[in-house]
Design a protein around this motif. Structure first.
Motif, PDB file in Angstrom:
ATOM      1  N   HIS A   1       6.359  -0.979  22.551  1.00  0.00           N
ATOM      2  CA  HIS A   1       5.433  -1.350  23.627  1.00  0.00           C
ATOM      3  C   HIS A   1       6.047  -0.998  24.979  1.00  0.00           C
ATOM      4  CE1 HIS A   1       2.755  -4.712  25.557  1.00  0.00           C
ATOM      5  NE2 HIS A   1       2.433  -3.501  25.959  1.00  0.00           N
ATOM      6  N   TRP A   2       7.289  -1.395  25.201  1.00  0.00           N
ATOM      7  CA  TRP A   2       7.960  -1.095  26.465  1.00  0.00           C
ATOM      8  C   TRP A   2       8.105   0.413  26.659  1.00  0.00           C
ATOM      9  CZ3 TRP A   2      12.434   1.688  27.178  1.00  0.00           C
ATOM     10  CH2 TRP A   2      12.912   1.727  28.497  1.00  0.00           C
ATOM     11  N   TYR A   3       8.505   1.116  25.582  1.00  0.00           N
ATOM     12  CA  TYR A   3       8.765   2.555  25.664  1.00  0.00           C
ATOM     13  C   TYR A   3       7.516   3.316  26.103  1.00  0.00           C
ATOM     14  CZ  TYR A   3       9.807   7.298  23.942  1.00  0.00           C
ATOM     15  OH  TYR A   3       9.977   8.661  23.827  1.00  0.00           O
ATOM     16  N   PHE A   4       6.382   3.028  25.476  1.00  0.00           N
ATOM     17  CA  PHE A   4       5.170   3.773  25.803  1.00  0.00           C
ATOM     18  C   PHE A   4       4.569   3.328  27.133  1.00  0.00           C
ATOM     19  CE2 PHE A   4       5.423   4.694  21.233  1.00  0.00           C
ATOM     20  CZ  PHE A   4       5.349   6.075  21.308  1.00  0.00           C
ATOM     21  N   ASP A   5       4.717   2.056  27.487  1.00  0.00           N
ATOM     22  CA  ASP A   5       4.294   1.660  28.832  1.00  0.00           C
ATOM     23  C   ASP A   5       5.150   2.356  29.887  1.00  0.00           C
ATOM     24  OD1 ASP A   5       2.075   0.115  28.421  1.00  0.00           O
ATOM     25  OD2 ASP A   5       3.070  -1.814  28.696  1.00  0.00           O
ATOM     26  N   TRP A   6       6.441   2.500  29.614  1.00  0.00           N
ATOM     27  CA  TRP A   6       7.329   3.185  30.562  1.00  0.00           C
ATOM     28  C   TRP A   6       6.913   4.640  30.721  1.00  0.00           C
ATOM     29  CZ3 TRP A   6      10.744   7.322  30.256  1.00  0.00           C
ATOM     30  CH2 TRP A   6      11.602   7.484  31.359  1.00  0.00           C
ATOM     31  N   TRP A   7       6.636   5.330  29.630  1.00  0.00           N
ATOM     32  CA  TRP A   7       6.198   6.718  29.714  1.00  0.00           C
ATOM     33  C   TRP A   7       4.896   6.826  30.503  1.00  0.00           C
ATOM     34  CZ3 TRP A   7       8.138  11.359  29.255  1.00  0.00           C
ATOM     35  CH2 TRP A   7       9.309  11.546  28.501  1.00  0.00           C
ATOM     36  N   HIS A   8       4.025   5.865  30.323  1.00  0.00           N
ATOM     37  CA  HIS A   8       2.721   5.929  30.992  1.00  0.00           C
ATOM     38  C   HIS A   8       2.750   5.334  32.391  1.00  0.00           C
ATOM     39  CE1 HIS A   8       1.302   6.668  26.822  1.00  0.00           C
ATOM     40  NE2 HIS A   8       0.449   7.445  27.462  1.00  0.00           N
ATOM     41  N   ARG A   9       3.925   5.205  32.979  1.00  0.00           N
ATOM     42  CA  ARG A   9       3.996   4.804  34.385  1.00  0.00           C
ATOM     43  C   ARG A   9       3.350   5.861  35.276  1.00  0.00           C
ATOM     44  NH1 ARG A   9       8.491   7.338  32.892  1.00  0.00           N
ATOM     45  NH2 ARG A   9       9.719   8.562  34.406  1.00  0.00           N
ATOM     46  N   ARG A  10       3.219   7.077  34.760  1.00  0.00           N
ATOM     47  CA  ARG A  10       2.483   8.131  35.450  1.00  0.00           C
ATOM     48  C   ARG A  10       1.428   8.689  34.497  1.00  0.00           C
ATOM     49  NH1 ARG A  10       4.584  13.207  33.895  1.00  0.00           N
ATOM     50  NH2 ARG A  10       6.557  13.079  32.750  1.00  0.00           N
ATOM     51  N   PRO A  11       0.334   9.216  35.006  1.00  0.00           N
ATOM     52  CA  PRO A  11      -0.755   9.670  34.134  1.00  0.00           C
ATOM     53  C   PRO A  11      -0.354  10.837  33.229  1.00  0.00           C
ATOM     54  CG  PRO A  11      -1.532   9.379  36.383  1.00  0.00           C
ATOM     55  CD  PRO A  11      -0.041   9.274  36.433  1.00  0.00           C
ATOM     56  N   ASP A  12      -0.889  10.808  32.005  1.00  0.00           N
ATOM     57  CA  ASP A  12      -0.779  11.901  31.033  1.00  0.00           C
ATOM     58  C   ASP A  12       0.643  12.481  30.970  1.00  0.00           C
ATOM     59  OD1 ASP A  12      -1.627  13.612  29.061  1.00  0.00           O
ATOM     60  OD2 ASP A  12      -2.671  14.986  30.404  1.00  0.00           O
ATOM     61  N   PRO A  13       1.635  11.685  30.598  1.00  0.00           N
ATOM     62  CA  PRO A  13       3.029  12.139  30.669  1.00  0.00           C
ATOM     63  C   PRO A  13       3.352  13.329  29.775  1.00  0.00           C
ATOM     64  CG  PRO A  13       2.853  10.072  29.457  1.00  0.00           C
ATOM     65  CD  PRO A  13       1.520  10.302  30.094  1.00  0.00           C
ATOM     66  N   TRP A  14       2.608  13.531  28.693  1.00  0.00           N
ATOM     67  CA  TRP A  14       2.869  14.665  27.796  1.00  0.00           C
ATOM     68  C   TRP A  14       1.861  15.800  27.978  1.00  0.00           C
ATOM     69  CZ3 TRP A  14       3.017   9.587  25.645  1.00  0.00           C
ATOM     70  CH2 TRP A  14       4.319   9.108  25.422  1.00  0.00           C
ATOM     71  N   GLY A  15       0.996  15.701  28.966  1.00  0.00           N
ATOM     72  CA  GLY A  15       0.018  16.754  29.208  1.00  0.00           C
ATOM     73  C   GLY A  15      -1.004  16.901  28.102  1.00  0.00           C
ATOM     74  N   LEU A  16      -1.343  15.806  27.434  1.00  0.00           N
ATOM     75  CA  LEU A  16      -2.256  15.882  26.296  1.00  0.00           C
ATOM     76  C   LEU A  16      -3.651  16.367  26.687  1.00  0.00           C
ATOM     77  CD1 LEU A  16      -1.336  12.554  24.439  1.00  0.00           C
ATOM     78  CD2 LEU A  16      -0.385  14.844  24.095  1.00  0.00           C
ATOM     79  N   ALA A  17      -4.040  16.151  27.931  1.00  0.00           N
ATOM     80  CA  ALA A  17      -5.380  16.551  28.366  1.00  0.00           C
ATOM     81  C   ALA A  17      -5.454  17.996  28.834  1.00  0.00           C
ATOM     82  CB  ALA A  17      -5.856  15.625  29.484  1.00  0.00           C
ATOM     83  N   VAL A  18      -4.297  18.632  29.069  1.00  0.00           N
ATOM     84  CA  VAL A  18      -4.317  19.956  29.696  1.00  0.00           C
ATOM     85  C   VAL A  18      -3.467  21.010  28.978  1.00  0.00           C
ATOM     86  CG1 VAL A  18      -4.838  19.021  31.983  1.00  0.00           C
ATOM     87  CG2 VAL A  18      -2.445  19.284  31.270  1.00  0.00           C
ATOM     88  N   ASP A  19      -2.502  20.586  28.191  1.00  0.00           N
ATOM     89  CA  ASP A  19      -1.568  21.526  27.567  1.00  0.00           C
ATOM     90  C   ASP A  19      -2.286  22.435  26.562  1.00  0.00           C
ATOM     91  OD1 ASP A  19       1.418  22.181  26.963  1.00  0.00           O
ATOM     92  OD2 ASP A  19       0.528  21.831  25.001  1.00  0.00           O
TER      93      ASP A  19
END
Length: 233
Positions: free
Chosen positions: A29-47
């Protein structure tokens, strides 16, 4: 290089699974909330790679009506919203462990299809409460670590599939075969598709399992054993 990074990633989460289900759930829970501190951290919507993977997954689905669809590990809903556009008549639900990701997934965007429903769920500790005609699980199982935790999550995913429904797994190849082995030992599921993209930037496999439809009431036993529920090609 990506293979070395993948191995390090797997080793880290295998070690985390040693702390037990509750502790692992809190860390994830903490890990993924940390990654999502900024939008779309892995570029899933654009990559481009992710878009190719989404298109490949949808292309391989058997042609049939899907009334209820579940996207497990939906992050900010890039694929979930694509499902809503592809299946506008379906009731679509996305679940994820990260509240930050889900908050962004719920944000209305002009021009999108009807909004899916998004809710928090840790698939490691609890199964979905409902049953679905089509269940997706992509790029998730390698976060769960040790075999007992994988078996538990796979049982929860299997329970979410309604009779006659499909479970779709999308994970890196050939690692996906390790995950698929858990589902292939579950009575009542059988594999109907395995498609491998070995030459992509990061090879992946799309594997589809089906739960047989429940026998029709009133049919003789021998007819029930052979009746085809009308699976599409």
């Amino acid at each position: 290089m990506h293979r070395l990074l993948d191995r390090a990633h797997r080793a880290l989460f295998a070690a985390l699974s040693l702390i037990g289900l509750r502790g692992q759930g809190r860390v994830l829970h903490w890990y993924f909330d940390w990654w999502h501190r900024r939008p779309d951290p892995w570029g899933l919507a654009v990559d481009d790679y992710e878009q190719f993977k989404y298109a490949t997954t949808l292309r391989l689905l058997p042609h049939r009506p899907y009334r209820r669809i579940l996207d497990v590990g939906c992050s900010e809903g890039a694929f979930t919203h694509r499902l809503a556009a592809a299946f506008p008549q379906a009731e679509i639900t996305g679940v994820d462990i990260s509240e930050r990701a889900l908050a962004r997934a719920r944000t209305p965007v002009q021009g999108r299809a009807a909004a899916p429903r998004f809710t928090r769920l840790n698939i490691l500790t609890a199964p979905p409460e409902e049953r679905f005609d089509l269940v997706f699980c992509a790029e998730l199982l390698y976060y769960l670590g040790r075999p007992p935790h994988l078996r538990r999550a796979c049982a929860h995913l299997t329970r979410a599939v309604a009779p006659g429904g499909l479970l779709v797994l999308v994970h890196p190849w050939p690692e996906s075969r390790r995950f698929c082995a858990y589902f292939e030992t579950v009575a009542g599921l059988h594999r109907v598709i395995e498609h491998v993209e070995p030459d992509s930037f990061r090879p992946f496999a799309v594997t589809v399992y089906e739960r047989p439809a429940a026998p029709r009431p009133g049919l003789p036993r021998d007819v029930r054993a052979t009746a085809d529920p009308g699976r599409g090609a």
